[in-house]
Each structure stands twice: as structure tokens, then as C-alpha cells.
Write an enzyme that holds these catalytic residues in place. Sequence first.
Site, PDB file in Angstrom:
ATOM      1  N   LYS A  45       0.730  -1.244   0.007  1.00  0.00           N
ATOM      2  CA  LYS A  45      -0.091   0.102  -0.013  1.00  0.00           C
ATOM      3  C   LYS A  45       1.000   1.326  -0.063  1.00  0.00           C
ATOM      4  O   LYS A  45       2.048   1.079   0.540  1.00  0.00           O
ATOM      5  CB  LYS A  45      -0.708  -0.078   1.153  1.00  0.00           C
ATOM      6  N   ASP A  87      -7.141   4.252  -4.780  1.00  0.00           N
ATOM      7  CA  ASP A  87      -7.730   4.089  -3.258  1.00  0.00           C
ATOM      8  C   ASP A  87      -8.611   5.275  -2.703  1.00  0.00           C
ATOM      9  O   ASP A  87      -8.684   6.198  -3.757  1.00  0.00           O
ATOM     10  CB  ASP A  87      -6.730   3.451  -2.140  1.00  0.00           C
TER      11      ASP A  87
HETATM   12  P1  NDP Z   1     -12.880   7.618  -2.939  1.00  0.00           P
HETATM   13  O1  NDP Z   1     -11.756   8.574  -2.705  1.00  0.00           O
HETATM   14  O2  NDP Z   1     -13.343   7.325  -4.250  1.00  0.00           O
HETATM   15  O3  NDP Z   1     -14.403   8.035  -2.062  1.00  0.00           O
HETATM   16  C1  NDP Z   1     -13.943   7.966  -0.499  1.00  0.00           C
HETATM   17  C2  NDP Z   1     -15.320   8.461   0.277  1.00  0.00           C
HETATM   18  O4  NDP Z   1     -15.174   8.375   1.488  1.00  0.00           O
HETATM   19  C3  NDP Z   1     -15.877   9.860  -0.124  1.00  0.00           C
HETATM   20  O5  NDP Z   1     -17.193  10.209  -0.149  1.00  0.00           O
HETATM   21  C4  NDP Z   1     -15.029  10.682   1.066  1.00  0.00           C
HETATM   22  O6  NDP Z   1     -15.725  11.911   1.464  1.00  0.00           O
HETATM   23  C5  NDP Z   1     -15.475   9.600   2.219  1.00  0.00           C
HETATM   24  N1  NDP Z   1     -14.243   9.662   2.989  1.00  0.00           N
HETATM   25  C6  NDP Z   1     -12.985   9.446   3.145  1.00  0.00           C
HETATM   26  N2  NDP Z   1     -12.541   9.887   4.334  1.00  0.00           N
HETATM   27  C7  NDP Z   1     -13.314  10.122   5.052  1.00  0.00           C
HETATM   28  C8  NDP Z   1     -13.350  10.578   6.516  1.00  0.00           C
HETATM   29  N3  NDP Z   1     -12.310  10.484   7.035  1.00  0.00           N
HETATM   30  N4  NDP Z   1     -14.627  10.715   7.154  1.00  0.00           N
HETATM   31  C9  NDP Z   1     -15.689  10.711   6.360  1.00  0.00           C
HETATM   32  N5  NDP Z   1     -15.829  10.446   4.878  1.00  0.00           N
HETATM   33  C10 NDP Z   1     -14.568  10.192   4.247  1.00  0.00           C
HETATM   34  O7  NDP Z   1     -12.240   6.159  -2.294  1.00  0.00           O
HETATM   35  P2  NDP Z   1     -12.925   4.786  -2.473  1.00  0.00           P
HETATM   36  O8  NDP Z   1     -14.400   4.638  -2.627  1.00  0.00           O
HETATM   37  O9  NDP Z   1     -11.976   4.274  -3.549  1.00  0.00           O
HETATM   38  O10 NDP Z   1     -12.671   4.146  -1.126  1.00  0.00           O
HETATM   39  C11 NDP Z   1     -13.488   4.000   0.019  1.00  0.00           C
HETATM   40  C12 NDP Z   1     -13.120   2.759   1.103  1.00  0.00           C
HETATM   41  O11 NDP Z   1     -13.007   1.598   0.421  1.00  0.00           O
HETATM   42  C13 NDP Z   1     -11.720   3.170   1.629  1.00  0.00           C
HETATM   43  O12 NDP Z   1     -11.593   2.623   2.985  1.00  0.00           O
HETATM   44  C14 NDP Z   1     -10.866   2.293   0.468  1.00  0.00           C
HETATM   45  O13 NDP Z   1      -9.682   1.930   1.104  1.00  0.00           O
HETATM   46  C15 NDP Z   1     -11.615   1.026   0.393  1.00  0.00           C
HETATM   47  N6  NDP Z   1     -11.352   0.180  -0.468  1.00  0.00           N
HETATM   48  C16 NDP Z   1     -11.246   0.676  -1.956  1.00  0.00           C
HETATM   49  C17 NDP Z   1     -11.110   0.074  -2.982  1.00  0.00           C
HETATM   50  C18 NDP Z   1     -11.117   0.550  -4.305  1.00  0.00           C
HETATM   51  O14 NDP Z   1     -10.974  -0.273  -5.290  1.00  0.00           O
HETATM   52  N7  NDP Z   1     -11.197   1.828  -4.624  1.00  0.00           N
HETATM   53  C19 NDP Z   1     -10.991  -1.548  -2.847  1.00  0.00           C
HETATM   54  C20 NDP Z   1     -11.219  -2.213  -1.470  1.00  0.00           C
HETATM   55  C21 NDP Z   1     -11.313  -1.153  -0.407  1.00  0.00           C
HETATM   56  P3  NDP Z   1     -14.731  13.322   1.140  1.00  0.00           P
HETATM   57  O15 NDP Z   1     -14.952  13.356  -0.376  1.00  0.00           O
HETATM   58  O16 NDP Z   1     -15.545  14.247   1.731  1.00  0.00           O
HETATM   59  O17 NDP Z   1     -13.537  13.226   1.572  1.00  0.00           O
HETATM   60  O1  2IT Z   2      -8.024  -1.587  -0.381  1.00  0.00           O
HETATM   61  C1  2IT Z   2      -7.822  -2.050  -1.666  1.00  0.00           C
HETATM   62  O2  2IT Z   2      -8.124  -3.441  -1.770  1.00  0.00           O
HETATM   63  C2  2IT Z   2      -7.730  -1.304  -2.943  1.00  0.00           C
HETATM   64  N1  2IT Z   2      -7.696  -0.150  -2.727  1.00  0.00           N
HETATM   65  C3  2IT Z   2      -7.449  -1.873  -4.213  1.00  0.00           C
HETATM   66  C4  2IT Z   2      -6.210  -2.500  -4.582  1.00  0.00           C
HETATM   67  C5  2IT Z   2      -5.860  -2.731  -5.915  1.00  0.00           C
HETATM   68  O3  2IT Z   2      -4.645  -3.044  -6.059  1.00  0.00           O
HETATM   69  O4  2IT Z   2      -6.676  -2.993  -6.702  1.00  0.00           O
END
Ligand code: NDP
Ligand code: 2IT
Length: 450
Positions: free
Chosen positions: A130, A170
Amino acid sequence: MTAKMTSYAERVFELVKKRNPGESEFHQAVEEVLGSLGPVLDKNPKYEKARILERITEPERVIMFRVPWQDDKGEPQVNRGFRIEFSSAIGPYKGGLRLHPTVYLGLLKFLAFEQVFKNSLTTLPMGGGKGGSDFDPKGKSDNEVMRFCQSFMTELCRHIGPDTDVPAGDIGVGGREIGFMYGQYKRIRNEFTGVLTGKALSWGGSLIRSEATGYGAVYFAEEMLKTRNDSFKGKVCTVSGSGNVAQYTVEKLNQLGAKAVTLSDSGGFIHDPDGIDAEKLAFVMELKNVKRGRIKEYAEKYKVKYYEGKNPWGVKCDAAFPSATQNEISGEDAQALLDNGCFVVAEGANMPTTPEGIDKFLKAKILYGPGKAANAGGVATSGLEMSQNSLRLSWARDEVDNRLKGIMQSIHKAAYEAAEEYGSPGNYVVGANIAGFIKVADAMLDQGLV
Ligand code: NDP
Ligand code: 2IT
């Protein structure tokens, strides 16, 4: 916590806390895994003999670097960049990059550690890593984001490669950032390779990668529901976040006949009792992915309630999909969900539930799918993107979606069966940790003291 640690696990946990002072999220993630492994460690003294826990909790490599860039006023700015290469026991390091002001070493260690077990569960050959930076993309122009990404990749590019370490998105890293980083990698290394995943379709990306984490979380929850002969038809669901994971969670819930009634961002949440249908979701996608606006604007447009500074866990639902960030469900939030009849929780985010919250879910024996199992669809589809890049081919949408679904079913089966086998039926935390651990630990034994 979820279970009592063995004395070996306890000793290693003390060592981890001492060696990584102040890194509370990392301690939390390690405690959860070590707390699940009791029966495996008791049955297999070979792991203690080979010091597997001491080794598996220590990253193979940590890279920290300066990221200088120029803002639109011509002023110099400096951020801190990181890549944690945690484990390459079963494949090249693989995991996302996070851009958020809260990023520091301990946060990325927790995420990289989780990634090791998650990637092991996917059935694909991927190690865990990461990275990211404390850069805050909010309020930055496209040009500022580009200059940051170029500077970040100028250093990172010497540490990664398609057979070494393959980053992806992420929080704060989506298609725009992956594009800027890929462009810079290619320019410096003069190679067109699958060094990043989450690429756009015309330059090596995979269909379904954008959808994969959200779709996968819903597929996983569907498998959990099947164990009780139930389905999503008519279920009311709460979703937090409004980024990549949240958006495609809502899309899949709609397709399966459920009703998603909330979305949030760091400002607050919206509650739409009629459901966030396809048309409203299209508005959210434009708002978040193009205009980069706030979720509050949804409430203004569709005349629904907006709750400033609050999370959606007090809203009555059957199923909850935390899809924003770590520790967003406290013990009290978990209690509120249970009191309102919620009986399915599938974590799209990484470690969104605090240990107190997890305890409540497990005691209540609801269908609780921890992130490392429920959100593994994203990285699994990254693995499929890597396969397509190696083949220099791209698969059709249905082919990738079917593979994703099959992988989520395999993960569910592995976690479900490991929980049964090791004496905690229905406990997907124990099941996912054990199933993920055994594969990596055995690979480490095979490869000698490395
Ligand atoms: P994005 O950046 O696309 O979206 C994040 C969302 O979460 C936004 O709405 C953001 O609001 C909100 N958010 C982030 N930090 C905070 C905080 N501290 N408090 C309140 N709201 C918050 O990210 P993703 O959708 O990609 O990721 C979301 C979660 O999913 C994370 O935990 C990530 O690690 C996990 N994840 C993502 C994967 C992927 O493929 N993208 C895979 C597996 C897990 P704001 O814009 O206001 O900050
Ligand atoms: O938390 C996760 O699994 C991710 N943000 C996706 C990682 C990836 O390599 O696709």
C-alpha cells in the site's frame, strides 16, 4: 476482541506495539488478525518454530520519500510519499495508493497488512502493499494534481514494476490520478507495461475494474444472505461514502432489487427514503467524479434531508455497507444498527468497524463480512487486469464480471468453511483471517528464512 490470543500471538503483539509506537491503526489490524489465529497456531507448532508471526507482521520494505511540487501560484509545496511493500510471499506486491491528509506511516502499514490477507483470499497470485501521500486533492486544480502525481511517480517508479509491485487506486486516487501517474512512469522508464491497475480502457485497463469493489461487496453479502435462504429483494440498505466503492455498491443493490437510502461524505449524509435510483445515482456520479462537489447538493436537488456532520448508522435498515473510511462505525453506531434491525454488514471500506463494533456484530450473530473478504473484489479485478495485460488481450464485460462473481463466491466459501473447521461457525472475521493466513504462512515456510 474477537478471540483470546495464544501466548505466542500475545508476545508478538507486544513486540509489534513496541516496534511501531503510536501507529494505532496498525496495532488494531494486527490485533484482529492475531486474535483469530489461536486454533491454527495450536494445531501447527511449525509456525511458531519458524517465527512466522514475527516475520508476517514486519514489512519486507518501507519506502518514504519527499514529494516536491509547484502549486498554481508558482509556490513550492512539499508532501511526504510512501510505499509499504509488506509481503511478496505469494506474488508481486499489490495494493492501492491513498491521497488524504490523514495518511502517515502507521495508516499505510495497517492497509498494507490487511492487503496481504485480502489478496491471499482472492485466489490470485498477489502479495500485499500500500502507498500514498498526505497530499490533499480537495480544492486542487487538475494541473496541481498532475504536477503532484508526476513528482510522486518520479520517485516511486524506481521501486515498482509489473513483476515487482503494482499500485492502484484507493481514497483520493481514481482514473485521473492513475492516468497522470502512468504517463510519468512510461516517460521515465520507456515501457508500456501493466505497472498500475485501474487504467482507462484504451490504454490497458479492464472492464468492470471501476465497478469491482462495490459490486464485489454486494456479491459477498448476497452469498452471506444465501446461507439464510434470503436475498436482496426489497431490502433497505444504508451506504456511507459517495466515492468509487459507494457508487457501485448502490448500482448493484438497485440491480438486485434492494433500496439504497443513504450516501455520505466527510461533510455529512443524505437520507432518501424513496431510494437512490439509477437516475439519482447518475447525478451523484457526475457530482462526485466530474464536478467534485459535495453530497449536500443531492439533498438540495432531490429535496431530501441532509444531516451535517453525521454518519448514516442511525437510519433504519436491513443491511449496511460502510464504504468511506476506517473506524467509521463505533460501538454505539453498531448498537444503533442492531437496535434498528440491521442484520447484514458488508464492509466496502477497509477496517470501517472499531473493535467494539465488531464485538457487538459477532455477539449478535448477524451476517458480518469484514473488509478483507467483502471488499476484495477490487483488488481481485486488478489481478484480472494484470492477467489481461500479460496476455495483451482484453476480456469482455461479462467475462470479467463472471470471474469477479466466482471469486467473491470462492472467498465466501473459504471464509465460511475455515470458520466452521476451526470452531467459530458463522464468524467471517476468524474465517477470513485464518484462510488468508494459512496460504501466506505456508508459502513463507516453503521459501525458507526470508
Ligand atoms: P473515494 O476517494 O472514491 O471515496 C471516498 C469516500 O469516503 C468519499 O465520499 C469521502 O468523502 C469519504 N471519506 C473519506 N475519508 C473520510 C473521512 N475521514 N471521514 C468521512 N468520510 C470520508 O475512495 P474509495 O471509494 O475508493 O474508497 C473508500 C473505502 O473503500 C476506503 O476505505 C478504501 O480503502 C476502500 N477500498 C477501496 C477499493 C477501491 O478499489 N477503490 C478497494 C477496496 C477497499 P470526502 O470526499 O468528503 O472526503
Ligand atoms: O484496498 C484495496 O483493496 C484497494 N484499494 C484496491 C487495491 C488494488 O490493487 O486494486
